[in-house]
Motif scaffolding. Sequence first.
Motif, PDB file in Angstrom:
ATOM      1  N   ALA A  28       4.715   0.008  -2.282  1.00 39.50           N
ATOM      2  CA  ALA A  28       3.834  -0.971  -2.084  1.00 39.50           C
ATOM      3  C   ALA A  28       3.500  -0.304  -0.461  1.00 39.50           C
ATOM      4  CB  ALA A  28       5.430  -1.986  -1.900  1.00 39.50           C
ATOM      5  N   THR A  29       4.180   1.012  -0.168  1.00 38.84           N
ATOM      6  CA  THR A  29       3.488   1.659   1.059  1.00 38.84           C
ATOM      7  C   THR A  29       2.163   2.039   1.160  1.00 38.84           C
ATOM      8  OG1 THR A  29       6.452   2.498   1.562  1.00 38.84           O
ATOM      9  CG2 THR A  29       4.235   3.182   3.061  1.00 38.84           C
ATOM     10  N   THR A  30       2.067   2.433  -0.052  1.00 34.58           N
ATOM     11  CA  THR A  30       1.322   3.411  -0.940  1.00 34.58           C
ATOM     12  C   THR A  30      -0.187   2.195  -1.112  1.00 34.58           C
ATOM     13  OG1 THR A  30       1.793   4.308  -1.672  1.00 34.58           O
ATOM     14  CG2 THR A  30      -0.296   4.067  -2.519  1.00 34.58           C
ATOM     15  N   ARG A  31      -0.343   1.144  -1.275  1.00 30.61           N
ATOM     16  CA  ARG A  31      -0.837  -0.075  -1.455  1.00 30.61           C
ATOM     17  C   ARG A  31      -1.196  -1.042   0.318  1.00 30.61           C
ATOM     18  NH1 ARG A  31       2.116  -1.378  -5.992  1.00 30.61           N
ATOM     19  NH2 ARG A  31       3.492  -2.772  -4.752  1.00 30.61           N
ATOM     20  N   ALA A  32      -0.188  -0.593   1.121  1.00 30.71           N
ATOM     21  CA  ALA A  32      -0.937  -1.226   2.103  1.00 30.71           C
ATOM     22  C   ALA A  32      -1.177  -0.818   3.018  1.00 30.71           C
ATOM     23  CB  ALA A  32       0.046  -1.057   3.283  1.00 30.71           C
ATOM     24  N   ILE A  33      -1.020   0.641   3.187  1.00 30.35           N
ATOM     25  CA  ILE A  33      -1.978   1.973   3.884  1.00 30.35           C
ATOM     26  C   ILE A  33      -3.483   1.998   3.024  1.00 30.35           C
ATOM     27  CG2 ILE A  33      -2.314   4.700   4.305  1.00 30.35           C
ATOM     28  CD1 ILE A  33       0.754   4.544   3.645  1.00 30.35           C
ATOM     29  N   GLU A  34      -3.644   1.814   1.401  1.00 29.67           N
ATOM     30  CA  GLU A  34      -4.581   1.520   1.138  1.00 29.67           C
ATOM     31  C   GLU A  34      -5.704   0.548   1.536  1.00 29.67           C
ATOM     32  OE1 GLU A  34      -6.560   3.754  -1.044  1.00 29.67           O
ATOM     33  OE2 GLU A  34      -5.089   5.268  -0.558  1.00 29.67           O
ATOM     34  N   ALA A  35      -4.633  -0.657   1.420  1.00 30.85           N
ATOM     35  CA  ALA A  35      -5.967  -2.029   2.261  1.00 30.85           C
ATOM     36  C   ALA A  35      -6.062  -2.242   4.191  1.00 30.85           C
ATOM     37  CB  ALA A  35      -4.619  -3.008   2.516  1.00 30.85           C
ATOM     38  N   ALA A  39      -9.822  -2.383   4.942  1.00 29.73           N
ATOM     39  CA  ALA A  39     -10.196  -2.452   6.242  1.00 29.73           C
ATOM     40  C   ALA A  39     -10.867  -2.103   7.816  1.00 29.73           C
ATOM     41  CB  ALA A  39      -9.262  -3.480   6.646  1.00 29.73           C
ATOM     42  N   LEU A  40     -10.347  -0.998   7.919  1.00 29.55           N
ATOM     43  CA  LEU A  40     -11.139   0.471   8.653  1.00 29.55           C
ATOM     44  C   LEU A  40     -12.754   0.947   8.578  1.00 29.55           C
ATOM     45  CD1 LEU A  40      -8.147   2.466   9.816  1.00 29.55           C
ATOM     46  CD2 LEU A  40      -9.402   0.758  11.168  1.00 29.55           C
ATOM     47  N   ASP A  41     -12.216   0.511   6.888  1.00 29.87           N
ATOM     48  CA  ASP A  41     -14.097   1.322   6.389  1.00 29.87           C
ATOM     49  C   ASP A  41     -14.943   0.456   6.220  1.00 29.87           C
ATOM     50  OD1 ASP A  41     -12.798   3.860   6.080  1.00 29.87           O
ATOM     51  OD2 ASP A  41     -12.808   3.408   3.797  1.00 29.87           O
ATOM     52  N   LYS A  42     -14.345  -1.153   6.258  1.00 33.20           N
ATOM     53  CA  LYS A  42     -15.413  -2.525   6.737  1.00 33.20           C
ATOM     54  C   LYS A  42     -15.467  -2.544   8.171  1.00 33.20           C
ATOM     55  CE  LYS A  42     -16.742  -6.170   5.780  1.00 33.20           C
ATOM     56  NZ  LYS A  42     -17.878  -6.067   6.442  1.00 33.20           N
ATOM     57  N   ARG A  43     -14.962  -2.299   9.249  1.00 29.61           N
ATOM     58  CA  ARG A  43     -14.853  -2.351  10.036  1.00 29.61           C
ATOM     59  C   ARG A  43     -15.628  -1.319  11.127  1.00 29.61           C
ATOM     60  NH1 ARG A  43      -9.750  -1.670  13.915  1.00 29.61           N
ATOM     61  NH2 ARG A  43     -11.595  -2.010  15.160  1.00 29.61           N
ATOM     62  N   ALA A  44     -15.579   0.148  10.554  1.00 31.49           N
ATOM     63  CA  ALA A  44     -16.142   1.346  10.617  1.00 31.49           C
ATOM     64  C   ALA A  44     -18.016   1.197   9.910  1.00 31.49           C
ATOM     65  CB  ALA A  44     -16.220   2.763   9.989  1.00 31.49           C
ATOM     66  N   GLU A  45     -18.046   0.559   8.895  1.00 29.84           N
ATOM     67  CA  GLU A  45     -19.382   0.418   8.518  1.00 29.84           C
ATOM     68  C   GLU A  45     -20.331  -0.799   9.431  1.00 29.84           C
ATOM     69  OE1 GLU A  45     -19.587  -0.576   4.093  1.00 29.84           O
ATOM     70  OE2 GLU A  45     -18.282   1.134   3.527  1.00 29.84           O
ATOM     71  N   ASP A  46     -19.409  -2.178   9.569  1.00 28.76           N
ATOM     72  CA  ASP A  46     -20.146  -3.326  11.056  1.00 28.76           C
ATOM     73  C   ASP A  46     -20.650  -2.974  11.522  1.00 28.76           C
ATOM     74  OD1 ASP A  46     -19.698  -4.859   8.470  1.00 28.76           O
ATOM     75  OD2 ASP A  46     -17.454  -5.757   9.533  1.00 28.76           O
ATOM     76  N   GLU A  47     -19.727  -2.256  12.362  1.00 31.72           N
ATOM     77  CA  GLU A  47     -20.382  -1.574  13.688  1.00 31.72           C
ATOM     78  C   GLU A  47     -21.083  -0.379  13.551  1.00 31.72           C
ATOM     79  OE1 GLU A  47     -20.244  -0.431  17.406  1.00 31.72           O
ATOM     80  OE2 GLU A  47     -19.375  -1.898  16.873  1.00 31.72           O
ATOM     81  N   GLU A  48     -21.190   0.247  12.645  1.00 30.83           N
ATOM     82  CA  GLU A  48     -22.752   0.940  12.387  1.00 30.83           C
ATOM     83  C   GLU A  48     -24.192   0.320  12.373  1.00 30.83           C
ATOM     84  OE1 GLU A  48     -24.771   4.636  12.872  1.00 30.83           O
ATOM     85  OE2 GLU A  48     -22.617   3.841  12.477  1.00 30.83           O
TER      86      GLU A  48
END
Length: 67
Positions: A28-35, A39-48
């Motif tokens: 469960a912890t691993t799934r939360a970290i992956e999620a 989300a952070l990858d998406k934010r970084a792409e959007d910012e770029e």
Amino acid sequence: MAKERERREKTVAKAQAALDGAKAEHDATTRAIEAERAALDKRAEDEEVRWEKRKEKLEAALRRARD
């Protein structure tokens, strides 16, 4: 003998249950970290994308100002 075997089986069952519970918690912890990572990858792409658009506008304004 039978009581000792029964006690050992209960001990094994208890240890297995603890292991299974810890594994479920880990999963469960691993799934939360992956999620969160996704989300952070998406934010970084959007910012770029946002930055590239803004940079293009500002560079165009700078070129016009130099002309």
